[in-house]
Write a protein that holds these residues in place. Structure first.
Motif, PDB file in Angstrom:
ATOM      1  N   ASP A  38       0.325  10.871  -1.068  1.00  0.00           N
ATOM      2  CA  ASP A  38      -0.213  11.239  -2.373  1.00  0.00           C
ATOM      3  C   ASP A  38       0.821  12.068  -3.132  1.00  0.00           C
ATOM      4  O   ASP A  38       1.961  12.240  -2.669  1.00  0.00           O
ATOM      5  CB  ASP A  38      -1.545  11.991  -2.222  1.00  0.00           C
ATOM      6  N   ASP A  80     -11.993   1.128  -7.007  1.00  0.00           N
ATOM      7  CA  ASP A  80     -11.767   2.384  -6.290  1.00  0.00           C
ATOM      8  C   ASP A  80     -10.449   2.991  -6.755  1.00  0.00           C
ATOM      9  O   ASP A  80      -9.383   2.371  -6.617  1.00  0.00           O
ATOM     10  CB  ASP A  80     -11.721   2.105  -4.781  1.00  0.00           C
ATOM     11  N   PRO A  81     -10.456   4.213  -7.296  1.00  0.00           N
ATOM     12  CA  PRO A  81      -9.206   4.835  -7.760  1.00  0.00           C
ATOM     13  C   PRO A  81      -8.203   5.082  -6.637  1.00  0.00           C
ATOM     14  O   PRO A  81      -7.013   5.248  -6.892  1.00  0.00           O
ATOM     15  CB  PRO A  81      -9.680   6.158  -8.374  1.00  0.00           C
ATOM     16  N   ALA A  82      -8.692   5.075  -5.380  1.00  0.00           N
ATOM     17  CA  ALA A  82      -7.799   5.297  -4.239  1.00  0.00           C
ATOM     18  C   ALA A  82      -7.417   3.990  -3.547  1.00  0.00           C
ATOM     19  O   ALA A  82      -6.900   4.006  -2.426  1.00  0.00           O
ATOM     20  CB  ALA A  82      -8.461   6.232  -3.234  1.00  0.00           C
ATOM     21  N   TYR A 101      -4.246   3.359  -1.624  1.00  0.00           N
ATOM     22  CA  TYR A 101      -4.056   4.081  -0.371  1.00  0.00           C
ATOM     23  C   TYR A 101      -5.046   3.623   0.706  1.00  0.00           C
ATOM     24  O   TYR A 101      -5.223   4.304   1.705  1.00  0.00           O
ATOM     25  CB  TYR A 101      -4.239   5.586  -0.595  1.00  0.00           C
ATOM     26  N   GLU A 102      -5.683   2.465   0.492  1.00  0.00           N
ATOM     27  CA  GLU A 102      -6.713   1.996   1.421  1.00  0.00           C
ATOM     28  C   GLU A 102      -6.495   0.529   1.782  1.00  0.00           C
ATOM     29  O   GLU A 102      -6.116  -0.286   0.945  1.00  0.00           O
ATOM     30  CB  GLU A 102      -8.100   2.175   0.797  1.00  0.00           C
ATOM     31  N   VAL A 159      -1.892   9.823   3.235  1.00  0.00           N
ATOM     32  CA  VAL A 159      -3.332   9.645   3.027  1.00  0.00           C
ATOM     33  C   VAL A 159      -3.786   8.200   3.232  1.00  0.00           C
ATOM     34  O   VAL A 159      -4.981   7.912   3.142  1.00  0.00           O
ATOM     35  CB  VAL A 159      -3.746  10.109   1.616  1.00  0.00           C
ATOM     36  N   LYS A 184       0.851  -1.191   0.000  1.00  0.00           N
ATOM     37  CA  LYS A 184       0.000   0.000   0.000  1.00  0.00           C
ATOM     38  C   LYS A 184       0.894   1.252   0.000  1.00  0.00           C
ATOM     39  O   LYS A 184       2.036   1.225   0.439  1.00  0.00           O
ATOM     40  CB  LYS A 184      -0.922   0.011   1.219  1.00  0.00           C
TER      41      LYS A 184
END
Length: 270
Positions: free
Chosen positions: A210, A228-230, A233-234, A216, A206
């Motif tokens: 950003d 999910d584009p994020a 980071y999740e 983030v 991960k």
């Protein structure tokens, strides 16, 4: 006075209680050094797990040789290079002896006015009120002395407790290698799952920062959708432990942000 008198019964009870109390006290005192040594061993084991040297069972990742004994752990731990960081400046503190470094403990530091820094409400996103003036970062190098991973101590408030752990970053200083928690009081089966190696494995690869350099990475509520584009980071959340997950997110963001190890990370990049 008969043998069945209340007075004699009470005297016997008091005498037995006193003897038991002395025995318990003596036993606890005699085991104190062993308990301290076991705590140090467990802490080193967690650092090695975060560093990717051993797995959660205590086995070396490069080969199926156990590294469970104190001697094994000490041998592997000697591969790590400790760096004492001044958390006010982000600079490495030079010239400290190994015995001094080993005494650096965030639990003790935040209780000492001489060893802590008070955080403001706006900066204290991890809910700890104070941060230590110094912290120890461990560096794992390859055979040629090139850094492979950096292991950072972290701690912050969960739902019920202060959670203590380590997070390791790859040499790019943005990719998570692993995360461990060695001490917390979260609910078993719910928030307590932050100690589960299966959940900790979800952190691998991960991303922390950003494009602007802001931390983030967060624990997602539920399963992170692949679309999910994020998603990079999740991390998948723990069912029924949203508040613990929020605490982990805030803890990681605090310690890798500008009020934690941010200045040190910036110096490394520069």
């Amino acid at each position: 006075m008969g043998n069945e008198s209340i007075f004699k019964t009470l005297m016997v009870a008091v005498g037995v209680s006193a003897v038991c109390a002395v025995l318990v006290s003596v036993t606890a005192k005699s085991l104190e050094s062993t308990q301290i040594e076991n705590q140090k061993l467990d802490k080193k084991r967690n650092i090695l797990v975060a560093a990717g040297v051993i797995d959660s069972r205590g086995y070396l990742l490069q080969k199926e040789d156990a590294a469970k004994t104190l001697a094994d752990i000490k041998e592997e731990f000697a591969r790590l290079i400790p760096q004492v960081i001044d958390l006010e400046t982000g600079r490495v503190v030079e010239g400290m002896e190994p015995e001094e470094i080993e005494k650096i403990d965030p639990k003790k530091q935040v209780k000492s006015e001489a060893d802590r820094i008070k955080l403001s409400q706006t900066t204290d996103i991890s809910g700890i009120k104070f941060k230590p003036k110094q912290a120890v970062v461990y560096v794992l190098n390859d055979g040629a002395g090139k850094p492979l991973r950096y292991i950072f101590p972290i701690f912050g408030k969960g739902l019920w407790s202060t959670m203590y752990g380590y997070i390791a970053l790859e040499s790019d200083l943005n990719t998570v290698s692993n995360i461990t928690f060695y001490d917390h009081g979260e609910t078993p089966g719910l928030g307590g799952e932050i100690s589960n190696p299966k959940w900790q494995a979800k952190w691998a690869d991960k991303r922390i920062f950003d494009t602007s350099g802001k931390p983030v990475l967060k624990v997602f509520k539920g399963h992170v959708p692949e679309s999910d584009p994020a998603a990079a980071y999740e991390v998948d959340g723990i069912s029924g432990a949203t508040l613990t997950g929020n605490g982990v997110s805030n803890t990681v963001r605090f310690w890798l942000g500008e009020n934690g190890f941010g200045p040190y990370l910036k110096a490394l990049r520069d």
